[in-house]
Design an enzyme around this catalytic site. Sequence first.
Site, PDB file in Angstrom:
ATOM      1  N   ASP A  99       0.816  -1.232   0.000  1.00 11.95           N
ATOM      2  CA  ASP A  99       0.000   0.000   0.000  1.00 11.95           C
ATOM      3  C   ASP A  99       0.844   1.274   0.000  1.00 11.95           C
ATOM      4  O   ASP A  99       0.384   2.310   0.488  1.00 11.95           O
ATOM      5  CB  ASP A  99      -0.946   0.074   1.220  1.00 11.95           C
TER       6      ASP A  99
ATOM      7  N   CYS B 243      -4.290  -5.799  -2.551  1.00 16.97           N
ATOM      8  CA  CYS B 243      -3.122  -6.641  -2.273  1.00 16.97           C
ATOM      9  C   CYS B 243      -3.082  -7.966  -3.023  1.00 16.97           C
ATOM     10  O   CYS B 243      -2.195  -8.197  -3.843  1.00 16.97           O
ATOM     11  CB  CYS B 243      -3.038  -6.943  -0.783  1.00 16.97           C
TER      12      CYS B 243
ATOM     13  N   ASP C  30       2.567  -3.227  -3.904  1.00 18.38           N
ATOM     14  CA  ASP C  30       1.491  -3.981  -4.576  1.00 18.38           C
ATOM     15  C   ASP C  30       0.434  -3.059  -5.185  1.00 18.38           C
ATOM     16  O   ASP C  30      -0.075  -3.314  -6.264  1.00 18.38           O
ATOM     17  CB  ASP C  30       0.852  -5.031  -3.642  1.00 18.38           C
ATOM     18  N   ASN C  31       0.118  -1.975  -4.464  1.00 21.80           N
ATOM     19  CA  ASN C  31      -0.832  -0.976  -4.974  1.00 21.80           C
ATOM     20  C   ASN C  31      -0.562   0.320  -4.244  1.00 21.80           C
ATOM     21  O   ASN C  31       0.220   0.345  -3.293  1.00 21.80           O
ATOM     22  CB  ASN C  31      -2.282  -1.432  -4.760  1.00 21.80           C
TER      23      ASN C  31
END
Length: 609
Positions: free
Chosen positions: A55, A90, A346-347
């Site tokens: 994140d 995720c 991941d993001n």
Amino acid sequence: MHFSLAALAVGLQLPAALAGGDDQKQVGTSLGQRESGNSAVDGKKPNIVFVLTDDQDLHMQSLDYLPLIKKHLIDNGTLYKRHYCTTAICCPSRVSLWTGKLAHNTNVTDVNPPYGGYPKFVSQGLNEAYLPMWLQQAGYDTYYTGKLFNAHNVDNYNAPFPAGWNGSDFLVDPYTYMYLNASFQRNQDPPVSYEGQYLGDVLAQKALGFLDDATANAHSRPFFLGIAPVAPHSNVNATPISNATTPDPDELGAAFGPPIPAARHADLFQNVSVPRTPNFNPSFATGASWVRNLQPHTQENLAFNDHFYRQRLRALQSVDELVADVVERLAQHGLLENTYIFYTSDNGFHIGQHRLQPGKECGFEEDINVPLIVRGPGVPKGKVAEVVTSHVDLAPTLLRIAGVDLEGRDDLDGEAVPLTEGELNKAENGTRHEHVTVEFWGMAISEGKVFREDEKRWAANNTYKALRIIGGQYNFYYAVWCSNEHEFYDLTTDPYQLSNLLDASATPPTTLLGVPFEKFTARLDALLLVLKSCKGQTCVQPWQALHPAGNVQNLQDALSSRFDAFYEDQQKKVSFDRCELGYLVDAEGPQFEKDGLVYREGVKWSEWV
Ligand SMILES: *[C@@H]1O[C@H](CO)[C@@H](O)[C@H](O)[C@H]1NC(C)=O
Ligand SMILES: *[C@@H]1O[C@H](CO)[C@@H](O)[C@H](O)[C@H]1NC(C)=O
Ligand SMILES: *[C@@H]1O[C@H](CO)[C@@H](O)[C@H](O)[C@H]1NC(C)=O
Ligand SMILES: *[C@@H]1O[C@H](CO)[C@@H](O)[C@H](O)[C@H]1NC(C)=O
Ligand SMILES: *[C@@H]1O[C@H](CO)[C@@H](O)[C@H](O)[C@H]1NC(C)=O
Ligand SMILES: *[C@@H]1O[C@H](CO)[C@@H](O)[C@H](O)[C@H]1NC(C)=O
Ligand SMILES: *[C@@H]1O[C@H](CO)[C@@H](O)[C@H](O)[C@H]1NC(C)=O
Ligand SMILES: *[C@@H]1O[C@H](CO)[C@@H](O)[C@H](O)[C@H]1NC(C)=O
């Protein structure tokens, strides 16, 4: 120490921030520049260290607060400022990363069963076909520590074990996101609790231990080491959610809170707050679907969210130290020159932009445009690259480094990232794809607090298909929601995505790129129709599916007026039949494979293949 990534500032305000860490780490070896991205030192294949944070944002300036990552990776490597995740959550994102496939080709679209999580990864057969297996086949020893996937937990960790690792020490649910009560599961052993210890420090020791294991064997085999810290993910209290396979979203939302830093970092950045960009808590509604109905944040809410932001930056300090320790250990082993270090998340994450509470899962730049930094043989130092890259490009990139022949492989939805100066120049001159496929299914969870009585902890119907497209003269985001609302931003004139030009109340421009607006959006829609169900090479070269003659390579080519009827009148439009929580094809409207046209005297795709 404060620095600003000038070239990164695509209209972003950089905060007057200072970072706390100091540069006490000494590293012995200097880097040699190499010509080719996959060349090896002394004939040995390069090693790969891959750091995957959880994140981490690019747009809230988290990189400005990480001086050791700046020193060892950004100044010594290339920052890819247009790197995107393809599904902003995720587990689906990690599965796409480690398999090289878009979520619609893994069908791991959620963090929990039935649509996602580790059990879904296994039942889709992906545990036999993903990166560590392929790297082992290419002669690599493979190691991993940290979070692998969600719903990989204290009960299913051995049913089966994740395949492909020579050494592994995974964080397991439901304790994965408890910064002070993590559980790790090593190799074939049962999980071990680290109650009271700081997760980031436990992880760093494990990572360095695997580095030593890997280098003990390095005289014979090159290695891959994956390190997946939890920072700066929210702290998630395991107690209310136990190991339920489908947690109640209200309970889940309530279990989230700001991340917890190590005690030594707890007092940093006292005066820092979320950058007040034009899209931060705006006075008018923005976006589409549920986002449009959000209310402005109260002062109390803003203060809490600034605290949340500071906790993220503090928690990231342990990752900053980890990176320096890894570089130092590589140097001690004499391996720094022949090792690629990748750093990504991941993001992304948003706090307050578009009135959103802390969270991800949206298609806005804050959520999808993530850090990617690469250091290694032949990678330019201190460069900020403009090429468009995405998470599904990373498996091909690593396989290419490992010397795997990708020619004729039809199971990868991406294209290796250009690594050397020569490759980057070539790509930036227009030989590389200019789009990113973005997709999402299900809910959006608010990870902060609820401050208004009418506010919910989660949003339903957060299902959409989208594309980012960035060329020399253009920079667009286009999305179709499961409610059939449409969203379009021209990021050249609207970098903060404040004006949805396809909103019913909007006044769209008469022309864009020299063609009438409707003709223009018809091209984007057709491209999205291809991308939302593409496989393999079609995901990399989608225009080829529409124009198999090969005369259309990019959006600019497709705008030619001789294709007007083809795009505007003949092609089926992207739409949904209903909103679903997962990838149920019969909810997803026309499919290019059966309903789409290719430009060859209007022959149907199904007749052409
Ligand atoms: C590059 O990394 C080395 C070791 O990792 C470090 O000593 C140096 O300060 C870094 N920065 C530059 C610009 O080389
Ligand atoms: C790592 O695992 C692979 C595949 O099982 C095996 O061939 C290789 O020998 C292992 N490496 C070491 C150092 O044990
Ligand atoms: C910490 O984790 C262990 C399991 O590893 C669990 O039994 C214990 O209840 C947890 N403690 C807290 C405070 O959550
Ligand atoms: C998880 O659920 C299973 C049954 O689904 C149960 O046997 C097990 O004890 C549970 N574990 C925890 C830690 O709650
Ligand atoms: C924080 O801001 C206050 C008031 O603006 C100032 O007095 C203080 O020195 C600042 N603290 C730091 C650590 O910059
Ligand atoms: C790409 O363009 C740059 C700047 O216009 C130029 O210097 C470079 O030689 C070009 N590279 C290739 C491979 O065409
Ligand atoms: C979600 O979409 C479905 C239609 O697919 C609709 O029936 C439902 O009311 C929507 N829910 C919300 C909260 O908007
Ligand atoms: C994806 O998985 C779900 C849940 O198992 C299933 O219902 C759906 O049909 C799958 N979609 C595709 C396209 O296979």
